[in-house]
Design a protein around this motif. Sequence first.
Motif, mmCIF file in Angstrom:
data_model
loop_
_atom_site.group_PDB
_atom_site.id
_atom_site.type_symbol
_atom_site.label_atom_id
_atom_site.label_comp_id
_atom_site.label_asym_id
_atom_site.label_seq_id
_atom_site.Cartn_x
_atom_site.Cartn_y
_atom_site.Cartn_z
ATOM 1 N N VAL A 1 1.216 6.250 5.692
ATOM 2 C CA VAL A 1 2.449 7.031 5.523
ATOM 3 C C VAL A 1 3.400 6.764 6.682
ATOM 4 N N ASP A 2 2.874 6.741 7.901
ATOM 5 C CA ASP A 2 3.701 6.412 9.074
ATOM 6 C C ASP A 2 4.330 5.027 8.927
ATOM 7 N N ARG A 3 3.514 4.068 8.526
ATOM 8 C CA ARG A 3 4.014 2.702 8.419
ATOM 9 C C ARG A 3 5.079 2.583 7.323
ATOM 10 N N TRP A 4 4.906 3.360 6.273
ATOM 11 C CA TRP A 4 5.923 3.381 5.215
ATOM 12 C C TRP A 4 7.242 3.944 5.751
ATOM 13 N N ILE A 5 7.177 5.057 6.449
ATOM 14 C CA ILE A 5 8.392 5.670 6.998
ATOM 15 C C ILE A 5 9.072 4.723 7.971
ATOM 16 N N ARG A 6 8.293 4.024 8.802
ATOM 17 C CA ARG A 6 8.884 3.055 9.726
ATOM 18 C C ARG A 6 9.583 1.945 8.956
ATOM 19 N N GLU B 1 0.858 -1.196 0.000
ATOM 20 C CA GLU B 1 0.000 0.000 0.000
ATOM 21 C C GLU B 1 0.893 1.244 0.000
ATOM 22 N N PRO B 2 1.714 1.427 -1.038
ATOM 23 C CA PRO B 2 2.722 2.500 -1.007
ATOM 24 C C PRO B 2 2.118 3.895 -1.141
ATOM 25 N N PRO B 3 2.548 4.832 -0.301
ATOM 26 C CA PRO B 3 2.115 6.220 -0.441
ATOM 27 C C PRO B 3 2.921 6.885 -1.560
ATOM 28 N N ASP B 4 2.555 8.107 -1.905
ATOM 29 C CA ASP B 4 3.374 8.836 -2.876
ATOM 30 C C ASP B 4 4.493 9.568 -2.136
ATOM 31 N N LYS C 1 15.616 7.063 0.117
ATOM 32 C CA LYS C 1 15.273 5.652 -0.079
ATOM 33 C C LYS C 1 13.831 5.504 -0.551
ATOM 34 N N THR C 2 12.945 6.360 -0.074
ATOM 35 C CA THR C 2 11.555 6.344 -0.523
ATOM 36 C C THR C 2 11.477 6.541 -2.025
ATOM 37 N N LYS C 3 12.171 7.534 -2.538
ATOM 38 C CA LYS C 3 12.147 7.801 -3.981
ATOM 39 C C LYS C 3 12.710 6.619 -4.761
ATOM 40 N N SER C 4 13.724 5.958 -4.214
ATOM 41 C CA SER C 4 14.291 4.791 -4.879
ATOM 42 C C SER C 4 13.294 3.636 -4.914
ATOM 43 N N LEU C 5 12.627 3.369 -3.794
ATOM 44 C CA LEU C 5 11.657 2.286 -3.737
ATOM 45 C C LEU C 5 10.458 2.532 -4.656
#
Length: 426
Positions: A195-200, A138-141, A254-258
């Motif tokens: 979004v929180d879970r993605w950052i974690r 469930e990736p955020p932008d 790393k977010t942008k890479s993923l």
Amino acid sequence: MREQLGLFETKPPERCLEPGSLAGELTDFVYDGRTTVVSTTAAMAVDGREVQVPTFTNEFWTSRQRAAHSLQEVSYRACFKPQLPRFFIERLTEAGACVFDPFMGRGTTPLEAALLGRRPAGNDINPLSRVLVGPRLEPPDAASVDERLRRLDLSSSAESRGDLLAFFHPETLSEICALRDYFLEGEAAGTLDPVDRWIRMVAVNRLTGHSPGFFSVYTLPPNQAVSVEGQLKINADRKQVPPRRDVKHIIARKTKSLLLDCDAATRRTLSLGGRAPLLMVGPADHTPALEDGSVDLVVTSPPFLDVVNYSADNWLRCWFCGVEAGAVNITIAKRVDRWGDAMTRVLAELHRVVRPGGHVAFEVGEVRAGTVKLEETVIPAAASVGFEPELVLVNAQTFTKTANCWGVSNNQRGTNTNRVVVLRRG
């Protein structure tokens, strides 16, 4: 022992060799000019008879690094390449099928299933696994992540872990602890959003590593956390001091890479049917949330005896997520017979959840310098609970990043060979 075992004492059943069958495709498979070697794997059934299963050896998928979807670029100890589950998902299922991994680890199988328009399901005894898997389904932008990072206050923390200064600059450690506090408080209050879970998830993946893209000073690769004492020795040997790292910047990068390959079409596919993925935490031999006969395909790789100490390798990640690593009861068997007993219980549970006609791709490896081939244990164990062992696929490759990173000669210490037992539920 079931009478069906007799089918494999001389040749594969005719159904396996029909045009369009997996065995037929493997027989004719050519990779980079190399043809498949066809042989037989012999295993001893519980009644003392020899069971023979057709075996196909070739390089069936690429050994190149970063050849899969960018969302798969999350490190975890002893994980297989995304190309492995993709190979079986594409050949043994149709769109909308349920694909399950009872030892999901970083979630390679559930994520690859979702990317192919299948319904993902996964289980792992370590809660850390769900932390790593769920957000990538469930990736955020990137803009939402950037905005959340901008708003996060990492200026203070109640946590004090002076021993971790072996890995982190004091100011970096303070930010890490503040981030950890935020997630643990949100988890307890039930306020963490996607979004929180993605950052974690990204933070867990960036804790320690061997480049400036991680929060730590130079250390082991990110799928293996060395002990504090071990890191102090590395620091002394390299005459290094942990540098200041920008935690938010590293997470954003790393977010942008993923998300590099995560376009609108990918997001639509990941949200197939609007159903939340089933991600369980518990032992692989007890998955009551899965209904009988609800799974079309299992692609999995269990712990290989006592080769990998998952608790030790993940202790720092577990600390960050508030998981007591020592309390996670991961299967670590030193003896093949005890490993076989544990896998028999898992296979019995898989026989319950897999539909008639469905398949299991059970990946094992050569261990103890190639002297132990665990497929010889899996085959009779699977047959004893009702599966039909159809074939063994051996994916033999000439290079892996891990072998190169550790200066290990190919196929000497560790293995570059995936050995997959394919089972069918009759």
